[in-house]
Write an enzyme that holds these catalytic residues in place. Structure first.
Site, mmCIF file in Angstrom:
data_model
loop_
_atom_site.group_PDB
_atom_site.id
_atom_site.type_symbol
_atom_site.label_atom_id
_atom_site.label_comp_id
_atom_site.label_asym_id
_atom_site.label_seq_id
_atom_site.Cartn_x
_atom_site.Cartn_y
_atom_site.Cartn_z
ATOM 1 N N ASP A 1 2.478 -2.145 -6.569
ATOM 2 C CA ASP A 1 1.850 -1.869 -7.873
ATOM 3 C C ASP A 1 2.820 -2.140 -9.028
ATOM 4 O O ASP A 1 2.440 -2.720 -10.049
ATOM 5 C CB ASP A 1 1.347 -0.418 -7.943
ATOM 6 C CG ASP A 1 0.108 -0.203 -7.082
ATOM 7 O OD1 ASP A 1 -0.625 -1.172 -6.845
ATOM 8 O OD2 ASP A 1 -0.108 0.942 -6.643
ATOM 9 N N LYS B 1 -3.078 6.190 -0.233
ATOM 10 C CA LYS B 1 -1.730 5.626 -0.412
ATOM 11 C C LYS B 1 -0.616 6.606 -0.019
ATOM 12 O O LYS B 1 0.380 6.207 0.573
ATOM 13 C CB LYS B 1 -1.527 5.180 -1.865
ATOM 14 C CG LYS B 1 -2.395 3.992 -2.276
ATOM 15 C CD LYS B 1 -2.057 3.556 -3.689
ATOM 16 C CE LYS B 1 -3.030 2.514 -4.209
ATOM 17 N NZ LYS B 1 -2.665 2.013 -5.529
#
Ligand code: ATR
Length: 282
Positions: A104, A68
């Site tokens: 997220d 990420k």
């Protein structure tokens, strides 16, 4: 097969990913000619993989651990949360190259909104939120809580220096404590959120809830097992609990919409598919 839109999830490893179950359910439900595939990629090959997406026929995909942060540096443009979190979990090909965002925090909020409406009431926002852990997941949760206007976000971590670093990054209203000091005499949070990996595979609980108010909402972002030792104890004390499965489901929504053009629904049949896969069927 020219009209089949393809999306991917990449990580190293990526075998464990449940994202294909989610996206392939939505593709079928919405009768979209598309595919969602696992693409394992070692860190040294990530740049080449992302450069070749169009050539490989992908419209975009998900980026998971450990890529990420690297993906944040490799995309051409980042949006919203990705800029603050310096981590990307969703990419898509746009007019100006590869675009990236981070969903997220969105997934975390949408799950709480869905499972416990009113969790962010004005009364609760004026109390503290207690976040356990100071890793990547914690960053997304802190950012989301700040966006909802919580007046205090207490970050409790085993390694104080990592929590301190997050306070430095996010500034007020955050403060850092050692997790051993997260005790009810010192704190009366409206919500407690576990972002550590403790609780996965039925390990111990990251915190003893004895003495916290019975109105405290307890949320664990660990979803395997669904009822972690922390949530089990909260249940015994009559505290409201929110499990982590919905965060996984909701964080997938914006990516699907970008790639396939329809905003999908997190519905009960989808939750059931995931519960079956986790071995959590009633
Ligand atoms: P992620 O990006 O998934 O959040 P991470 O960056 O490895 O993962 O962070 C894991 C978090 O769980 C950290 O807060 C870690 O605490 P430390 O910073 O002290 O390492 C916490 N954690 C993991 N195992 C733990 C354990 N056994 N006891 C206490 N905290 C633990």
């Amino acid at each position: 097969m020219a009209n089949v839109k393809k999306a991917f999830v990449t990580g190293w490893p990526v075998d464990h990913s449940r994202s294909p179950l989610i996206h392939n359910y939505w593709l079928k439900k919405n009768k979209i000619l598309g595919e969602y595939l696992k693409r394992p990629c070692p860190p040294e090959d990530l740049q080449q993989f992302l450069t070749n997406l169009e050539h490989e026929g992908f419209v975009g995909g998900n980026i998971t651990v450990p890529h990420k942060e690297a993906a944040f540096d490799l995309v051409d443009k980042t949006y919203d949360a990705a800029q603050t979190l310096e981590a990307v979990n969703t990419v898509w090909l746009g007019k100006n190259g590869l675009q990236g965002t981070n969903t997220d925090g969105y997934g975390f909020l949408a799950n709480l909104d869905d499972r416990h409406p009113g969790w962010d009431s004005e009364i609760n926002r004026n109390k503290a939120a207690l976040v356990l852990g100071a890793g990547g997941a914690s960053r997304a949760v802190i950012y989301a809580l700040m966006g909802r206007g919580f007046s205090e976000v207490v970050i409790a971590n085993r390694t104080l220096a990592r929590a301190d670093a997050l306070v430095e990054h996010f500034g007020p209203p955050c403060r850092a404590i050692e997790i051993a000091h997260a005790v009810p005499g010192e704190l009366s949070p409206a919500i407690i959120i576990n972002t550590t990996s403790i609780g996965m595979n039925d390990q111990k609980s990251p915190l003893d809830l004895k003495g916290f108010a019975s109105t405290t909402i307890v949320h664990d972002i660990v979803y395997s097992p669904l009822i972690t030792p922390l949530l089990a104890q909260a249940g015994e004390f009559g505290m409201p609990i929110v499990d982590g499965l919905g965060m996984l489901l909701h964080q997938a929504v914006p990516g699907f919409e970008k790639w396939f053009g329809i905003r999908p629904e997190v519905d009960e049949p989808l939750r059931k598919i995931l519960l079956d896969d986790l071995g959590e069927a009633p």
